[in-house]
Scaffold this active site. Structure first.
Site, PDB file in Angstrom:
ATOM      1  N   GLY A 156       4.921 -19.381 -23.599  1.00 39.59           N
ATOM      2  CA  GLY A 156       4.593 -20.028 -22.338  1.00 39.59           C
ATOM      3  C   GLY A 156       5.229 -19.427 -21.099  1.00 39.59           C
ATOM      4  N   LYS A 163       4.571 -16.502 -19.459  1.00 41.31           N
ATOM      5  CA  LYS A 163       3.573 -15.983 -18.524  1.00 41.31           C
ATOM      6  C   LYS A 163       2.665 -17.095 -18.020  1.00 41.31           C
ATOM      7  CE  LYS A 163       3.497 -11.546 -20.963  1.00 41.31           C
ATOM      8  NZ  LYS A 163       4.426 -11.996 -22.031  1.00 41.31           N
ATOM      9  N   CYS A 175       3.535  -5.328 -25.848  1.00 41.28           N
ATOM     10  CA  CYS A 175       4.944  -4.920 -25.862  1.00 41.28           C
ATOM     11  C   CYS A 175       5.131  -3.768 -26.848  1.00 41.28           C
ATOM     12  CB  CYS A 175       5.854  -6.093 -26.212  1.00 41.28           C
ATOM     13  SG  CYS A 175       5.455  -6.906 -27.775  1.00 41.28           S
TER      14      CYS A 175
END
Length: 568
Positions: free
Chosen positions: A359, A361, A481
């Site tokens: 949560g 972003k 990532c």
């Protein structure tokens, strides 16, 4: 009651502190003593010369005044106003010559500097100018000339040494012969019963990287570059505890020296960063509150809401402070700010965060939208959605809908129903090895292919979930990532071929451009507008960010044409 005061008698007041005169200084020696045999310094000579020139000039001025005052045509004018006789021109010339001769003598110069009595010209000179200021000017001139000479000498010496050093380095580089064991010897060392000597391997890694930096000049005769690369790969995998597959992938992306920097950066933890919740407070107020609690924080220059924690006292836990519990900030990596900054959401829009857990972003998007519009926070994992719910409640997010659907189903649930879509796709995690060291040995080709396939499906679904560009909206931001090309550029290239979308600049000030060419593969020429974040370059988690603009709801023209040909 007490003695009677007598106001008529007043005590005499002595001189105040400012009224006291400073007495003459007392010296332990006679400052006017002078040894005739003493040599004059450069400063003494300069001052003496200056005084002699001034004295001669003063004599000339006096002579000119007297000469102009004379009128030799009339005898009456030979007397001045006082009735005294003036000097003739011949007498004035003799006086000037004698004064000039006396001024140039060395003995008079020494007497002028060190004698007991100064001449009349010197006395007048001292009345006009202060000797201290004159001495300072002379000394400054001497110092400047000395400094110029010394600087020129030092510059020449440095140039000479630099030239000698360059010549020596070129000669040493041509003659250097770093001895690297053969490939068979290295394999025997790795397969031996005893554990490899890590200092020896580290030294061999540096030597191999030195040879590979200029292979033509530094390699041993009869040995190929492939042999050196294989030895380098084996040593890196052993020293840093990576499997051969992942180390080979990284070696294809970076050069030998940059790869060592990347691996060293993964061994160090990243700085702790927090993001200010602008729905509850401001960054300046939050920083002041944390500093009052003893937490040393600093701003992140490229972000308006980020703070980096430099030091935390032992009695303070960032996840349990009153500010954290009140929802003033959230613990979030600095790299996670970038996808939302690239998305650039606006108030009143409908936005989809396809993979929202935990949560960070999604709450950032809601804060930028100021709790207006509609935010759909989705994640397929129900257990991870609990963290999303907790963060939304703590940070005061009220414009959101939390779902647990498969992201690939959104084109069917809400086709073209969003203004912007953020897809932070699941990946191998090769950019966050410092947080999870299991990535070093747990990833294999099957994992990378599985992640890449899922990412392609999710990106196509995200593109299908947003409406076409209408001048303001119609954007999709894709981020991972991971630093591997198979999960980043290749996935975006696939979407460019399958859908009618274009890559646009992300608007980020940091990050390196994406790959356009990689190991014989040529991607779209606009792939360089993507951003790559490396741990060794920015001291942040590795990240990849790409921003796509949807031009039309149909498929890419080339793919549609192929489909028509196949249908016929």
């Amino acid at each position: 009651m007490g003695r009677k005061a007598n106001f008529e008698e007043k005590q005499k007041k002595g001189p105040g502190k400012k009224a006291k005169k400073q007495q003459a200084p007392v010296y332990s020696f006679d400052v006017r003593e002078f040894d005739g045999n003493r040599k004059l310094t450069s400063r003494d000579k300069a001052r003496a010369k200056k005084r002699a020139l001034k004295a001669a000039a003063q004599q000339e001025r006096k002579a000119k005044k007297q000469k102009t005052a004379q009128q030799p045509n009339s005898k009456e004018d030979e007397l001045d106003s006082t009735g005294e006789e003036q000097f003739s021109p011949e007498e004035m010339a003799e006086l000037q010559e004698s004064a000039a001769a006396q001024g140039t003598q060395q003995e008079k110069t020494k007497k002028t500097l060190f004698g007991e009595e100064d001449s009349d010209e010197d006395k007048e000179e001292e009345e006009e100018e202060d000797d201290d200021s004159e001495g300072e000017e002379d000394s400054e001139d001497d110092i400047e000339t000395d400094i110029e000479k010394m600087s020129k000498k030092l510059e020449k010496e440095n140039q000479r040494r630099l030239a000698e050093g360059e010549a020596y380095m070129e000669e040493a580089t041509s003659k250097v012969g770093v001895q690297i064991p053969s490939l068979e010897e290295v394999k025997k060392e790795m397969d031996g019963e005893t554990e490899p000597d890590l200092p020896t391997i580290n030294s061999r890694i540096k030597d191999t990287a030195f040879i590979l930096a200029d292979f033509k000049k530094r390699h041993e005769e009869g040995r190929s570059r492939a042999e050196y690369m294989e030895i380098f790969l084996m040593d890196l995998s052993t020293y840093y505890s990576y499997n051969t597959f992942l180390m080979e992938k990284l070696l294809h992306m970076f050069g030998p020296s940059e790869l060592i920097e990347f691996l060293e950066a993964n061994e160090l933890p990243r700085p702790v960063t927090i993001r200010t919740n602008t729905l509850r407070t401001r960054r300046k107020v939050l920083a002041t509150s944390l500093i009052d609690r003893g937490v040393d924080v600093d701003i992140i220059p490229w972000s308006r809401v980020g703070l980096v924690v430099m030091r935390t006292p032992g009695n303070v836990t960032l996840g349990a402070t009153p500010e954290y519990l009140a929802g003033h900030y959230i613990l979030q990596g600095a790299s996670s700010f970038l996808p939302v900054m690239a998305l650039s959401p606006k108030e009143g829009e409908k936005i989809l965060d396809m993979c929202a857990a935990p949560g960070g972003k999604a709450t950032h998007i809601a804060a930028i939208m100021r709790n207006t519009g509609m935010l759909v926070a989705n994640d397929v994992n129900k257990d991870r959605v609990k963290a999303v719910v907790g963060n939304f409640h703590r940070l005061g997010i009220t414009n959101s809908v939390i779902t647990t659907n498969d992201g690939r189903c959104f084109p069917k649930i809400m086709p073209r129903g969003f203004d912007r879509v953020l897809l932070d796709a699941p990946c191998s995690g090769t950019g966050v090895i410092s947080k999870d060291e299991r990535v070093k040995v747990s990833k294999d080709p099957k994992d990378i292919n599985r992640c890449s396939h899922l990412q392609r499906e999710l990106l196509l679904a995200a593109i299908d979930s947003v409406h076409k560009f209408d001048g303001v909206n119609g954007y999709v931001v894709y981020s991972t990532c991971s630093v591997l090309v198979e999960e980043n550029e290749e996935v975006v290239e696939y979407a460019l071929k399958k859908r009618n979308v274009q890559l646009v600049p992300t608007g980020l000030d940091i990050g390196k451009p994406g790959f356009v060419n990689y190991r014989g593969k040529r991607f779209n020429s606009t792939m360089n507008v993507c951003k790559r974040i490396y741990p060794h370059s920015y001291n942040m988690d590795g990240f990849f960010i790409a921003k796509l603009k949807k031009m039309d709801d149909t498929e890419a023209p080339s793919q549609a044409a192929q489909a028509q040909v196949k249908g016929k």
